[in-house]
Design an enzyme around this catalytic site. Structure first.
Site, PDB file in Angstrom:
ATOM      1  N   ASP A 129       0.819  -1.213   0.000  1.00  0.00           N
ATOM      2  CA  ASP A 129       0.000   0.000   0.000  1.00  0.00           C
ATOM      3  C   ASP A 129       0.855   1.266   0.000  1.00  0.00           C
ATOM      4  O   ASP A 129       2.016   1.262   0.421  1.00  0.00           O
ATOM      5  CB  ASP A 129      -0.907   0.022   1.243  1.00  0.00           C
ATOM      6  CG  ASP A 129      -2.043  -0.978   1.145  1.00  0.00           C
ATOM      7  OD1 ASP A 129      -2.080  -1.741   0.163  1.00  0.00           O
ATOM      8  OD2 ASP A 129      -2.897  -0.991   2.059  1.00  0.00           O
ATOM      9  N   HIS A 183       3.799  -2.291   3.141  1.00  0.00           N
ATOM     10  CA  HIS A 183       3.801  -0.925   2.614  1.00  0.00           C
ATOM     11  C   HIS A 183       5.135  -0.640   1.923  1.00  0.00           C
ATOM     12  O   HIS A 183       6.194  -1.030   2.424  1.00  0.00           O
ATOM     13  CB  HIS A 183       3.573   0.095   3.739  1.00  0.00           C
ATOM     14  CG  HIS A 183       2.261  -0.064   4.427  1.00  0.00           C
ATOM     15  ND1 HIS A 183       2.036  -1.019   5.409  1.00  0.00           N
ATOM     16  CD2 HIS A 183       1.079   0.604   4.273  1.00  0.00           C
ATOM     17  CE1 HIS A 183       0.792  -0.933   5.840  1.00  0.00           C
ATOM     18  NE2 HIS A 183       0.184   0.043   5.164  1.00  0.00           N
TER      19      HIS A 183
END
Length: 892
Positions: free
Chosen positions: A267, A412
């Site tokens: 992400d 991430h």
């Protein structure tokens, strides 16, 4: 007749030849103002020049005389034998009628008629820029301003039309529902409480995807339907019906990951640093992944997104700026998704209907899931969170343990320091492979209708969206970065260069010592005045105290409306070398030219009505014109200091004067690049000024204009810090702004007029460095000033103040260095350094105002009137009392 021939005749006229006076020095005043004297004495101000100020500088009577003025109002110089002329009416010496200008007494100085001729400069006489027929930027018709307004109007209409044409498409979803299309529909259900604590169902036991479905109890059996298409997706069994109860909506999960299979998701990217490293790692290991990107980061790092797609990874929508759906309007939530979707299409031709909520989870925020679902997206969930977001830089992230089941893993690649994530991921991949795991994108369990498209043709709306976002997020970054480094580098280089050159010039002057190597020249001091009643007496008293052996003072009263003329007459009663000339109001340039025309010295010293000279100032200016080194000197810039340091504003101006003159001008003087010789304290070679055409009405910065004209003739321009003059600076913000507006506007006019000198090797450092740098200091703030202010304000408001503070500290440090050197050069008080930290707080807002106000005036084409500051007579010299006035001829 050429300008060179005309001015040459004027020079010969000063040697006694009877020739006509050039029109460039004439004005619309009758020739009987001065009387019948040498033809040079008939020179009058140029006609049609702008008045000092429309309201404050009214013209005198049409006869050319003020009230009670006679031809004898001019006080001539002493006779050649050294005795003063016979007093005329009111005790003012009557003018000579012998047909020739008076000369100084023998032995006091080289008389003008026999003075040594200066070496002819490299450019012939007449090559200076002659005055134009009207001021720079002047537009009497007003057509320019009309064209500017019309152009702005057309541009606004075009931009408005373009926006109206592209905006509907840019804001429109790429997939429209057939039912419940309203943007507020999901929020309406939430407001009615229909989305609270929804039951969670799963037909296949998988939870990789989430969707909100409507329960249709009217059907038999009960079914789940898509609320935006009405499509029946599946039936409910008895257990599920019981679990649903009275709820009208449910969260339906589907998509089971096979055992020993991992679907890595990342992400918040792409990130310029960590995403490329992550892609390198995945490429080495042969591991595909799914990236949920932020539209803002895609706009900034477009090539990284294209690499992600090119290397076979999947991409999903993570909104434009990682928003919290619950804290924004429905329209904003929708545009976050639509904007990112269109950005992906425009950058990579990639269309994706995968979505992951940025904040929270789908179970606690069913509204967000429903909002995305309304636009055709499916929410992608995860069941293995590595919690890498919870670890700071340098902290080791534990490697997740595997249980043989399939998982959607959350990590991430942006949003902070992800070096720990990369280290953990490398070990995680090794461990997973060792346990027999394989890796894939979401493709194996993704319904076909949600499979991303790789061959989407970007529409006009897609490209318009990318262009608009790039203008907001990409262009400013590049521009700010360029401006930052340009400011740092240019400030560092120019500041250090100026300091080194100023110190070198100071050392050279000290080693050389006094420059006078022969008789000092006879000097004419020209003082144009208008309404200087409160201060002119002090100015004249300081001139009388001068230690210079041979000089005259010519005061040109430019139609004053107060008692200035009476004060001058009174001073002339007992001071033979003071000559008072009264003329109708015609402007400072015209008054100065009148004084030059009447001057008998080969050197002319100029000052303003509020300026107070120190006793040695005239000598320090005049010494540069004698000896072999002085033959080519055309002008000498003195050192103007603020004499009324009584509040913060005047103290600020004092520091500005000292640092600007002592360092900047001393440095420029060493390399022949002085661009401004201040008329408030300057020495001029009279022949050079005549060849340059005198003071021009073309600009409001007549001293800067004349300085560049003298440069163009090939004369040298030097700086003398020991030639000190004290002036009265504005003591109010309004007064300072009005004064500086005239200076700024005039300097822009001067740059425009002499633009032919820019980047010309013929003019040395002046043309190659000083003038281009000055031009950039005008253009860059004009073009980018509002933008930099906006970016700085946004950065500070968002908490990113560190870079702004660093830049401000650097600028302050460089200014502190320059100021310290300047104070040392002229032995000024060190309290000025206390002004440095707040200097920019005054300087920057003032500079922006002056530049934009000057731009507007230039576009309007109006003539700017002279600003006449209120005189407070507050100039005080931090030196012993001035010496008593000398008696005798010409101050000897």
């Amino acid at each position: 007749m050429s300008v060179a021939q005309t001015l040459g005749k004027l020079v010969r006229a000063r040697r006694g030849d009877a020739v006509a006076v050039p029109d460039v020095f004439r004005a619309g005043v009758p020739t009987d103002v001065v009387g019948h004297v040498n033809p040079v004495e008939l020179v009058h101000p140029r006609p049609g020049g702008p008045a000092h100020d429309d309201a404050k500088f009214p013209a005198r009577s049409s006869s050319g005389r003020g009230a009670g003025q006679t031809a004898g109002d001019e006080a001539p110089a002493p006779r050649p034998d050294g005795t003063p002329p016979t007093p005329g009416p009111d005790g003012i010496p009557a003018p000579q009628r012998d047909g020739a200008p008076a000369r100084p007494a023998a032995g006091t100085a080289s008389p003008p008629a026999s003075r040594r001729r200066a070496t002819t400069p490299r450019h012939a006489a007449g090559q200076g820029v002659p005055p134009t027929s009207r001021p720079i930027f002047f537009d009497a018709t007003g057509h320019r301003w009309q064209r500017v307004r019309a152009s702005v109007g057309i541009l606004v209409v075009l931009l408005g039309g373009l926006t109206a044409w592209t905006a509907p498409g840019a804001f429109a979803p790429t997939w429209w529902p057939s039912e419940n299309k309203g943007v507020g529909y999901p929020r309406h259900l939430e407001d009615e409480g229909k989305l609270d604590e929804l039951p969670v169902l799963s037909a296949d036991g998988g939870d990789a995807f989430n969707r909100v479905l409507a329960v249709d109890t009217s059907a038999d059996p009960v079914v789940l339907k898509d609320p935006f298409s009405g499509e029946v997706l599946r039936e409910l069994d008895d257990d599920e019906i019981a679990e649903v109860g009275d709820n009208e909506f449910v969260i339906d999960e589907f998509g089971k990951v096979p055992d020993h299979q991992l679907m890595l998701t990342f992400d918040d990217g792409p990130d310029a640093t960590y995403t490329p490293e992550l892609l390198n790692l995945l490429s080495r290991e042969g591991v595909p992944a799914t990236f949920f990107v932020l539209g803002q980061n895609v706009v900034k790092h477009q090539e990284i997104l294209r690499r992600i797609v090119r290397e076979g990874h999947m991409v999903g929508n993570h909104t434009m700026r990682h928003i919290d759906f619950a804290k924004n309007s429905d329209a904003r939530d929708r545009e976050e998704l639509v904007g990112t979707d269109r950005t992906l299409r425009a950058v990579a031709g990639y269309g994706s209907r995968l979505f992951r909520i940025p904040r929270g989870d789908p179970y606690a925020n069913a509204t967000a899931v429903l909002q995305a679902q309304q636009l055709g997206y499916v929410h992608v969930n995860y069941d293995l969170d590595t919690l890498d977001w919870d670890y700071g830089p340098g902290e080791e992230i534990p490697v997740p343990e595997l249980d043989g089941e399939g998982h959607v893993v959350l990590m991430h690649d942006a949003g902070g320091d992800r070096s720990g994530t990369l280290a953990m991921l490398a070990q995680f991949i090794d461990d997973a492979k060792a346990q027999g795991y394989t890796f894939s994108t979401m493709a194996p369990i993704l319904p076909p209708e949600y499979t991303p498209a790789h061959d989407v043709a970007p529409t006009v709306a897609d490209r318009a969206t990318l262009a608009a976002l790039s203008a907001v997020w990409v262009a400013p970054g590049y521009l700010v970065g360029w401006l930052f480094w340009f400011g740092i580098v240019s400030l560092t280089v120019m500041s250090l260069l100026y300091v080194v050159l100023a110190l070198a010039n100071h050392r050279r002057q000290r080693r050389r010592g006094p420059r006078a190597e022969g008789p000092l020249p006879f000097v004419s001091v020209v003082l144009p005045v208008f309404n200087e009643e409160p201060v002119v007496a002090k100015t004249l008293a300081a001139l009388r105290a001068s230690d210079y052996p041979a000089f005259e003072v010519i005061v040109v009263n430019d139609g004053s409306t107060d008692n200035t003329l009476q004060v001058l007459r009174e001073a002339a009663r007992d001071w033979p070398q003071l000559r008072v000339v009264d003329q109708p109001n015609a402007g400072k340039a015209a008054a100065s030219n009148h004084g030059f025309a009447l001057a008998r010295g080969e050197v002319v010293v100029t000052l303003d009505g509020d300026t107070v000279f120190e006793p040695g100032t005239i000598r320090m200016l005049a010494q540069h014109f004698v000896g072999p080194d002085g033959a080519g000197v055309g002008a000498v810039a003195g050192h103007v200091k603020v004499g009324n340091r009584r509040n913060l504003l005047t103290a600020w101006q004092s520091l500005e004067y000292i640092s600007g003159i002592c360092v900047t001008r001393m440095a420029e003087g060493l390399v022949g690049a002085i661009s401004i010789v201040p008329g408030a304290c300057a020495g001029w070679r009279r022949d050079a000024v005549l060849r340059a055409g005198g003071y021009s009405h073309d600009t409001m910065a007549e001293d800067a204009d004349l300085t560049l004209s003298i440069h163009r003739l090939g004369y040298q321009v030097v700086q003398e810090n020991a030639a000190v003059a004290w002036t009265e600076a504005p003591y109010t913000v309004r007064g300072l702004a009005r004064q500086r507006l005239r200076w700024t506007y005039g300097n822009i006019q001067t740059l425009t007029k002499h633009r032919g000198m820019l980047l010309r090797p013929r003019y040395g450092v002046l043309g190659l460095v000083t003038m281009p740098y000055t031009l950039l200091s005008v253009l860059i703030p004009l073009l980018f000033g509002p933008f930099t202010i906006l970016v700085a304000a946004l950065s500070i408001s968002s908490g990113n103040w560190q870079s702004i503070a660093l830049f401000a500290a650097f600028v302050t440090g460089m200014h502190l260095l320059i100021s310290a050197v300047a104070l040392w050069l002229v032995r000024e008080k060190t309290w000025h350094l206390a002004i440095v930290p707040i200097y920019r707080l005054i300087y920057e807002p003032l500079r922006f105002y002056l530049l934009y106000a000057s731009l507007v005036r230039a576009l309007k084409g109006r003539v700017m009137g002279w600003y006449k500051p209120e005189r407070m007579n507050t100039v005080s010299l931090p030196v012993p009392a001035l010496a008593p006035a000398r008696s005798g001829v010409a101050g000897a």
